[in-house]
Design an enzyme around this catalytic site. Structure first.
Site, PDB file in Angstrom:
ATOM      1  N   SER A 118      41.979  37.816  42.502  1.00 50.39           N
ATOM      2  CA  SER A 118      42.734  37.636  43.744  1.00 50.39           C
ATOM      3  C   SER A 118      43.639  38.840  44.008  1.00 50.39           C
ATOM      4  CB  SER A 118      43.528  36.324  43.651  1.00 50.39           C
ATOM      5  OG  SER A 118      44.062  35.971  44.897  1.00 50.39           O
ATOM      6  N   HIS A 141      38.231  36.967  46.698  1.00 46.17           N
ATOM      7  CA  HIS A 141      38.039  35.779  47.538  1.00 46.17           C
ATOM      8  C   HIS A 141      39.022  35.803  48.709  1.00 46.17           C
ATOM      9  CE1 HIS A 141      41.750  33.859  46.176  1.00 46.17           C
ATOM     10  NE2 HIS A 141      41.400  34.133  44.936  1.00 46.17           N
TER      11      HIS A 141
END
Length: 232
Positions: A118, A141
């Site tokens: 992330s 993501h």
């Protein structure tokens, strides 16, 4: 060594131990060339304005930012090694740390151990050169939000703006193109209940996110090389 010198050395050791335990940071100077190299660990969740649960392992950005500013103002420190094993965390906090690292004048090298997921992706590529161990992972993501979200067009535009900041920074500090990184972020084929892509070790290098597969030996070797180049 007299009593006063022993006392001073012990105090320095205790201070370094406390600094390592509290902030995950320490300055190394026992190498062959007696160079001062700062070690920064970004471990667990990157904590932002809100405190994470007490049971969570966190890296607090309000601790890291002043330390980075102090490093930039310290002529004695010649380089910095960043160790990463993070699940991600607060976007603004992560980007703030990444921008600070990217703007340091000293040579910097990062090493992904375990994972850098992330917001850990921009952190991993914020240094001058990056490594990942063969079993290390990077998860790209879309931005996730917790709590109540207003179902309006402006909300989705805001999400897009946040994602653009992440994509722009990561692509701007690595060899991967913006569009390719966005494609990995919005991939629907890998994660069964989510969007995104997990890159393992060499895959992260092949995609252009990370410079090289390697471990602590290679990371230190590269950092010393960068320090030598800067002096020349």
């Amino acid at each position: 060594m007299n009593r006063d010198e022993k006392k001073t050395e012990k105090e320095i050791e205790e201070k370094n131990d406390e600094k390592l335990e509290e902030y995950g940071q320490i300055t190394l100077d026992e190498n062959e060339n007696r160079r001062k190299i700062h070690l920064l660990s970004i471990i667990g969740e990157v904590e932002g304005h809100e405190n994470a649960p007490g049971s969570s392992k966190t890296t607090k950005y309000d601790h890291v930012l002043p330390q980075l500013a102090a490093l930039e103002d310290n002529d004695q420190v010649e380089g910095m090694l960043v160790l990463l094993n993070t699940s991600g965390g607060d976007v603004d906090a992560g980007l703030a740390i990444a921008e600070m690292i990217a703007s340091l004048s000293m040579p910097t090298v990062s090493l992904v151990l375990g994972g850098s997921h992330s917001i850990g992706v921009p952190l991993a590529v914020s240094t001058d050169y990056s490594f990942i161990v063969p079993t290390g992972t990077m998860m790209v993501h879309p931005v996730r939000m917790t709590g109540m979200v207003i179902g309006a067009a402006q909300t989705y535009e805001y999400f897009e703006m946040i994602q653009d900041r992440i994509l722009s920074f990561a692509s701007g500090h690595s060899q991967i193109a913006y569009d390719q990184l966005k494609k990995l972020m919005l991939n629907t084929e890998m994660l069964t209940r989510d969007l995104g892509t997990v890159l393992v070790g060499r895959e992260a290098v092949e995609q252009g996110l990370i410079n090289e597969v390697g471990g602590i030996r290679e990371a230190f070797s590269k950092l010393h090389q960068l320090i030598d180049q800067r002096k020349q």
